[in-house]
Design a protein around this motif. Structure first.
Motif, PDB file in Angstrom:
ATOM      1  N   LEU A 184       7.308  -2.606 -57.602  1.00  0.00           N
ATOM      2  CA  LEU A 184       8.019  -3.083 -56.420  1.00  0.00           C
ATOM      3  C   LEU A 184       7.277  -4.228 -55.736  1.00  0.00           C
ATOM      4  O   LEU A 184       7.900  -5.161 -55.222  1.00  0.00           O
ATOM      5  N   ASN A 185       5.954  -4.167 -55.720  1.00  0.00           N
ATOM      6  CA  ASN A 185       5.208  -5.247 -55.068  1.00  0.00           C
ATOM      7  C   ASN A 185       5.378  -6.570 -55.808  1.00  0.00           C
ATOM      8  O   ASN A 185       5.329  -7.647 -55.213  1.00  0.00           O
ATOM      9  N   GLN A 186       5.620  -6.509 -57.122  1.00  0.00           N
ATOM     10  CA  GLN A 186       5.879  -7.730 -57.881  1.00  0.00           C
ATOM     11  C   GLN A 186       7.281  -8.260 -57.603  1.00  0.00           C
ATOM     12  O   GLN A 186       7.502  -9.471 -57.555  1.00  0.00           O
ATOM     13  N   VAL A 187       8.216  -7.335 -57.405  1.00  0.00           N
ATOM     14  CA  VAL A 187       9.608  -7.726 -57.168  1.00  0.00           C
ATOM     15  C   VAL A 187       9.772  -8.366 -55.795  1.00  0.00           C
ATOM     16  O   VAL A 187      10.425  -9.403 -55.644  1.00  0.00           O
ATOM     17  N   LEU A 188       9.168  -7.746 -54.766  1.00  0.00           N
ATOM     18  CA  LEU A 188       9.358  -8.217 -53.393  1.00  0.00           C
ATOM     19  C   LEU A 188       8.209  -9.083 -52.897  1.00  0.00           C
ATOM     20  O   LEU A 188       8.305  -9.662 -51.809  1.00  0.00           O
ATOM     21  N   GLY A 189       7.133  -9.135 -53.659  1.00  0.00           N
ATOM     22  CA  GLY A 189       6.010  -9.974 -53.248  1.00  0.00           C
ATOM     23  C   GLY A 189       5.310  -9.463 -52.011  1.00  0.00           C
ATOM     24  O   GLY A 189       4.805 -10.245 -51.202  1.00  0.00           O
ATOM     25  N   SER A 190       5.286  -8.131 -51.825  1.00  0.00           N
ATOM     26  CA  SER A 190       4.677  -7.543 -50.632  1.00  0.00           C
ATOM     27  C   SER A 190       3.897  -6.300 -51.024  1.00  0.00           C
ATOM     28  O   SER A 190       4.265  -5.583 -51.960  1.00  0.00           O
TER      29      SER A 190
END
Length: 632
Positions: free
Chosen positions: A239-245
């Motif tokens: 998820l952090n790769q998808v949303l950049g957060s």
């Protein structure tokens, strides 16, 4: 609902038992049979993989193919009674017995069984055909004459000259496996049904939706999420790769929701943990584009607009032919193009609210709400809660759900503040902050709410005097007085008297317009003698009285028309502006009362109806008629 399809695989002895058991489940499940096991069974199982719901096989076959097939594999494991029966049969051949079991069957207490049955048991634990063949050869070398095992073991043992005893002869073992398989199919179908429902919900969810596991890896997504993120494939990504957060890790770790988080510049994301008593098992992320939220908010505002927060008047509703009123209309048209505040001044009844409606209707905000409030109608404390709103529990008597203020409801529209000079200093300061920062703070809240509104203010006071006397903040005055629209009183635009008079006549008694249009000159002369301190509002009230008393039969009687109109202004005969000796007030009131009663007696023959209209009893009305000599 279709019945589950079960495939039983094994050598003929097991297949024969399976067919007997299948009769007990007729109408509950359908059965397929594969006369094969272990390595040689793979091509046959591949064929039934797309047909059967589940495979039933011996423990070793299950261990071999459980991870290779797309359908579940259930084993029919031997029970302790099955083992006792096989040992009883084997000891008739020899007291030394070799056992070929699957590694799934290592939990049998063989030392206890050996002691109870007075035999010597030597176990071999195998899973492949090669291992079973090796076990039989080893038993032969060690001098064993009898081997207990499955169909494959019995076949190998007999081929090399040993006595083979089939372990799987009891029906209970296969019956239990069939029941277990049917339960698995039911659970599986219920799971498929629920997944289908969930998938349908997710795919038809208008907002972007992501579901992750406890490691933050996406396991489910929907088309809006892929579209919003510009990715064709999301499942399997972190998820952090998808949303950049990195915020997702905090939510997974602590289990606290994070709402309305702006990610990637234009996405508003809600991080919601999937929790159970055991902990956090993943995240549900709801994604919306910022402009979509604004559009949805605008739709809500439009609904509020439809419910009553709407401008009702246009410039066409403002009646007048004078140069003064035409100039005001032209100025309003120019002011409407901007979003800066407008201050409307003028005496009471000059049409300030009408012009406020027009400013909104002509502006780029015309599709937004028009919210109006008279600042003089409410106490300061109540006015503040009405304007700014409040959170639940903000004060005693506050609504349990809180309340949106009029300022918030006017978002993307216009807020009209009538009688602005009646605001106290505290509210003036809050209004100044609203104008400068474009944000509000509800009562009882610590959350700043940005708003986009245009303010139109109005007053019939001399606002400059209020500023000089420090009754109105000078800084707020300059904020409001960006554009000034002053509306002249009726006495400064005599050209509009007759058009306004006939306009209200048309509104209340259309049948009177034609005859009165012939008397415009007379009506103008009478109206010019009136101060009309209440301006247009007073004019409307006069017309209402006139419409009640006027009788068309008198249309050609100029004197009667003049007297009736003068009476509607509060006296029978007009007092000239330069008259030094006005009539006695008591006499004027008496004559006015006589004229009104006489007119009503001509129009209505029923005394009871006249009494009801005047709000008096019949006896009082009769005495008045007698006093003035009016025949009923």
């Amino acid at each position: 609902m279709t019945r589950p399809k079960l495939c039983i695989t094994g050598y003929p002895p097991v297949i024969a038992i399976g067919k007997e058991i299948a009769k007990e489940f007729k109408g509950v499940a359908d059965f397929l049979y594969v006369n094969s096991l272990l390595e040689e069974a793979l091509p046959y199982l591949r064929e039934v993989e797309g047909v059967a719901d589940i495979v039933l096989a011996g423990p070793s076959t299950r261990r071999m193919y459980a991870d290779m097939l797309s359908i579940p594999v259930v084993s029919f494991r031997p029970t302790f009674p099955d083992l006792i029966r096989a040992v009883q049969e084997a000891r008739k051949v020899d007291g030394r017995i070799a056992l070929c079991l699957s590694r799934d069957d290592m939990d049998f207490d063989l030392p206890l069984l050996s002691q109870v049955m007075n035999v010597s048991l030597f176990p071999y634990y195998c899973d492949t055909g090669k291992e079973y063949e090796g076990a039989c050869l080893s038993a032969q070398e060690k001098g064993f004459r009898v081997v207990i095992g499955g169909s494959f073991t019995v076949q190998v043992a007999e081929r090399i000259g040993l006595q083979g005893i089939l372990l799987y002869k009891g029906k209970d073992m296969i019956r239990t496996a069939v029941r277990h398989a049917i339960e698995i199919c039911q659970i599986q179908r219920e799971g498929i049904r629920r997944v289908s429902q969930l998938t349908a919900v997710v795919n038809n969810f208008t907002e972007g939706l992501l579901l992750t596991d406890e490691t933050g890896r996406v396991i489910l997504d929907n088309p809006p999420a892929r579209q919003d993120l510009g990715m064709e494939k999301l499942q399997g990504k972190k998820l952090n790769q998808v949303l950049g957060s990195q915020l997702c890790w905090d939510v997974l770790k602590h289990g606290n929701r994070a709402l309305n988080v702006v990610e990637k510049g234009n996405l508003v994301v809600n991080y919601i943990p999937v929790r159970s008593p055991e902990g956090v098992h993943g995240l549900v992320c709801i994604l919306r584009k910022a402009d979509e939220i604004q559009d949805a908010e605008f739709t809500v505002r439009k609904e509020l607009h439809r419910q009553g927060f709407t401008a009702k008047y246009t410039l066409d509703d403002i009646v007048g032919e004078s140069e003064a009123i035409r100039s005001c209309k032209a100025m309003a048209l120019r002011f409407a193009r901007t979003s800066d505040p407008v201050l409307i001044t003028g005496e009471s009844g000059t049409g300030k609210e009408l012009f406020a409606h027009c400013l909104h209707g002509l502006s780029p905000r015309q599709k937004g709400p028009f919210v109006a409030i008279n600042c003089a109608t409410l106490p300061s404390e109540l006015l503040e809660s009405e304007l700014f709103g409040y959170e639940k529990g903000a004060f005693t008597g506050a609504h349990t759900a809180g309340k949106k203020g009029l300022i918030e409801l006017a978002h993307k529209g216009t807020l009209f503040l009538d009688e602005i000079t009646s605001l106290n200093y505290s509210l003036q300061a809050k209004l100044l902050r609203l104008l400068s920062e474009r944000e509000i703070l509800k009562l009882g809240s610590d959350r700043i709410i940005p708003v986009d509104i245009r303010i139109v203010a109005a007053t019939n006071d001399d606002i400059e005097t209020f500023v000089r006397e420090r009754r109105f903040r000078e800084d707020l005055y300059y904020r409001l007085n960006v554009f000034r629209l002053h509306l002249p009183p009726l006495r400064e635009r005599p050209e509009d008297l007759v058009p306004l008079f006939l306009h209200f006549i048309r509104a209340y008694r259309r049948d009177m317009v034609a005859p009165l249009s012939k008397r415009k000159h007379l009506i103008r002369q009478i109206l010019l003698k009136q101060p009309l301190q209440g301006n247009v509002r007073e004019m409307e009230n006069i017309v209402k009285r006139f419409c009640l008393l006027y009788e068309p039969a008198e249309e050609n009687d100029a004197e009667t028309l003049k007297t009736l109109l003068e009476t509607c202004f509060g006296k029978e005969r007009m007092v000239e502006k330069d008259e030094d000796h006005p009539a006695d007030l008591r006499t004027l009131l008496r004559e006015t009362e006589r004229f009104l009663l006489k007119s009503l007696a001509k129009q209505f023959r029923n005394k009871g109806e006249i009494a009801r209209m005047l709000g008096v009893d019949r006896s009082s009305l009769w005495r008045k008629f007698k006093k003035y000599g009016i025949e009923s």
